[in-house]
Every structure is written in C-alpha cells, then in structure tokens.
Design a protein around this motif. Sequence first.
Motif, PDB file in Angstrom:
ATOM      1  N   SER A 181      -8.415  29.812 -42.529  1.00 39.58           N
ATOM      2  CA  SER A 181      -7.964  30.956 -42.548  1.00 39.58           C
ATOM      3  C   SER A 181      -8.440  32.078 -41.781  1.00 39.58           C
ATOM      4  N   PHE A 182      -9.421  31.469 -40.912  1.00 34.44           N
ATOM      5  CA  PHE A 182     -10.136  32.448 -40.065  1.00 34.44           C
ATOM      6  C   PHE A 182      -9.981  32.032 -38.427  1.00 34.44           C
ATOM      7  N   LYS A 234      -6.364  32.516 -36.318  1.00 32.77           N
ATOM      8  CA  LYS A 234      -6.011  33.841 -35.928  1.00 32.77           C
ATOM      9  C   LYS A 234      -7.088  34.285 -34.582  1.00 32.77           C
ATOM     10  N   ILE A 235      -8.538  34.134 -34.690  1.00 28.73           N
ATOM     11  CA  ILE A 235      -9.269  34.440 -33.893  1.00 28.73           C
ATOM     12  C   ILE A 235      -8.898  33.862 -32.388  1.00 28.73           C
ATOM     13  N   ASP A 241      -6.114  35.448 -30.743  1.00 27.45           N
ATOM     14  CA  ASP A 241      -6.384  36.805 -30.531  1.00 27.45           C
ATOM     15  C   ASP A 241      -7.198  36.755 -29.382  1.00 27.45           C
ATOM     16  N   CYS A 247      -1.643  39.863 -42.356  1.00 34.36           N
ATOM     17  CA  CYS A 247      -2.952  40.399 -43.113  1.00 34.36           C
ATOM     18  C   CYS A 247      -3.225  39.888 -44.477  1.00 34.36           C
ATOM     19  N   GLN A 268      -3.848  36.318 -44.832  1.00 35.08           N
ATOM     20  CA  GLN A 268      -5.120  35.750 -44.411  1.00 35.08           C
ATOM     21  C   GLN A 268      -6.177  36.352 -45.374  1.00 35.08           C
ATOM     22  N   TYR A 321     -10.713  40.187 -38.539  1.00 35.48           N
ATOM     23  CA  TYR A 321      -9.914  39.514 -39.332  1.00 35.48           C
ATOM     24  C   TYR A 321      -9.830  40.615 -40.621  1.00 35.48           C
ATOM     25  N   CYS A 322      -8.776  40.138 -41.281  1.00 35.05           N
ATOM     26  CA  CYS A 322      -8.387  41.133 -42.493  1.00 35.05           C
ATOM     27  C   CYS A 322      -9.248  40.800 -43.716  1.00 35.05           C
TER      28      CYS A 322
END
Length: 324
Positions: free
Chosen positions: A77-78, A81-82, A85, A98, A101, A178-179
């Motif tokens: 979940s993390f 995305k990073i 980015d 968002c 996540q 992150y959201c």
Amino acid sequence: MTSLFNSSQEIVFVLHGLNVTQTNRHIYFVFILILYLFTIFMNLTLIFTVFLEEMLRDPMYLFLCNLCINGIIGASSFYPKILYDIFFDSHVVTYIGCLNQIFFIYLYIYCEFTNLTVMAYDRYVAICKPLHYHCIMTIRKVWTLIFLTWLFSLLEMTIGIVLTARLTLCSVDIDKFYCSALAVVKLACVDTSPNNHYRFIFTSYHLSQMILIFISYVNIIKASLRSQAGRRKFMQTCLPHVITLTNFGISLLFDVMYGSYGSNTSPLALRNIMSVEFLVVPPLINPIIYGMNLSQIRNRARKIFHRYINCSVSVKRTNKNSNK
C-alpha cells in the motif's frame, strides 16, 4: 469557508512530504525498491514454508502466515506509490487513488492489531492451558478467527472510507508523501464530528485489544515462571510476539501523535521517518524475528531452499547431458 471543488472527480491531491533532488533520485529509488523486494521475499518465504510443510500447520503458524500476508498488504500500500513518485518525479495523487491508498493502509493497521490480539490469545491457551490446547484451538476455530479478523477489519475500514469520502474539501495540499485519513480530514471545510466520533470509537476498541493482550501476558508470564519448560516456551514463541507488538505499537503511536500534534517546523527527514515507520519496519522485521526465534520455521525454510537448489542443479545436469 466554501468548497473549492464541485465534485470529487476534479480533485488531485498534492503531496508535499517528498523532497528528493534529481541527483539522489535514482539512489533513493534503487534503495527503496531493494527494501520492498526484500520485504516481500521474507514474508513470502515464511508463508510458503508454513504451507509447504505439513508439520507447520499448527494454529500459531497459521496466525503467523496471516500476519505476513497482512504485512505484504501494508508494504504494497506504500512502496509502489513512492517508487512511482520518485522515478517519475511526481508529487500528486488522484482522489480515487488517495482513497484506495487510505483503504489498504488502514486495513493493514486494523488487521495487524486484531491479528496480534488473536495471537496473544493463542499463546495464552498454549501456555496456561497446555493440556486443553488442541481441544480449544481446533483448525476450524483457527480459520474462523482468521476470517473474523479480516471481516472486522474490512467493516471498520469501509465505515472509515465512507465517512472520509463524504467530506467536502477546501484544499488539496497533504503534508506527507502518502495519503492518510487524518490528513484528508484536516482539509475538510464541513463538520467532521462523525469522523472524530468514528476515530474515538475504534481507537477505544483497539485500546481494549491492547488491554486484553496485556492481561493475557500477565497470565502467560505467571505460568511461564513455574517451570523451566514454560520459560523456554515463552522465549521461543511469546518473545517474538511481544517484540512485534511493541514495534508496531510504538511505530503507529509516532505517526498518530505527529499527525495530531506535530509541527511543520520540524525537519522533513524526521517527519518522513516518523510517518512511515509503521509501514516499513513491521512488515520487514516480523518474518525475520519469527524465522530466527522459531527453530521449526528456520529448519524447514533451510530444507526447502536446499531442496530447491538440488533440484535446480539436477535439472541443469540433465539438460547438459541431453545436449551432449
């Protein structure tokens, strides 16, 4: 204050927590990718070790598998995305992205707490009522507890997402990379009392789980002190659980306390570390701690790897001989 948006589809959040220079961007990407792959590898190794070996089908190992599956969800979940980015130098996320996540991050949190509570109950029965353990912790009961762990976590998270999605927002700036639900709620320009009540109710629920775990371990320690075998069993099976619970609780407490009372004037690196520790550390060290302390898992994993290596060598020799 009036809303800046007509509908949720128009919202794109800007994430301000990530501050990576062009020079260091690829270094960070490679390091985080290796960390993510290693986390997935360690958790999958433990999961496959338990399911491939019939001798490891005891309740404790099945709960441990559930913990590792949840760890994969938390990490996934993390990290993706990073990584995206950093690689594409992106600092935005769509409204739906968002919420997705948030859903999986908090599903991981709620499931982790509930699963650790169930594991504490399992250790309580194993040490305090050893003669009745297999009568109480039947396979059917184990799978029922695992099912309820996920069911309650999904219901809890669904309520949270519904309450978050109903908010009218007046800003798109999130001071994290992150959201998080708390960060989105802070952007609302409508009454957030239902969200606050939801957070209070379920925080109290998880605090009650912590109290149950504490009571279980008071009884476990009392029973363990009565014999050398009890102390050995506590060190082998309960100590990893205590370390896992302590690590997760402290990591999550850092994030909650900073999200509620933290200052934007503190160093960005410190803020980032405190906000992601519960997503990075527990999924990584849980399988390592249990793999090191539980000799059954350690020995079985070693046998599986040796079997795989020997099988690979045999296949290569066969292919080489057939080519000749």
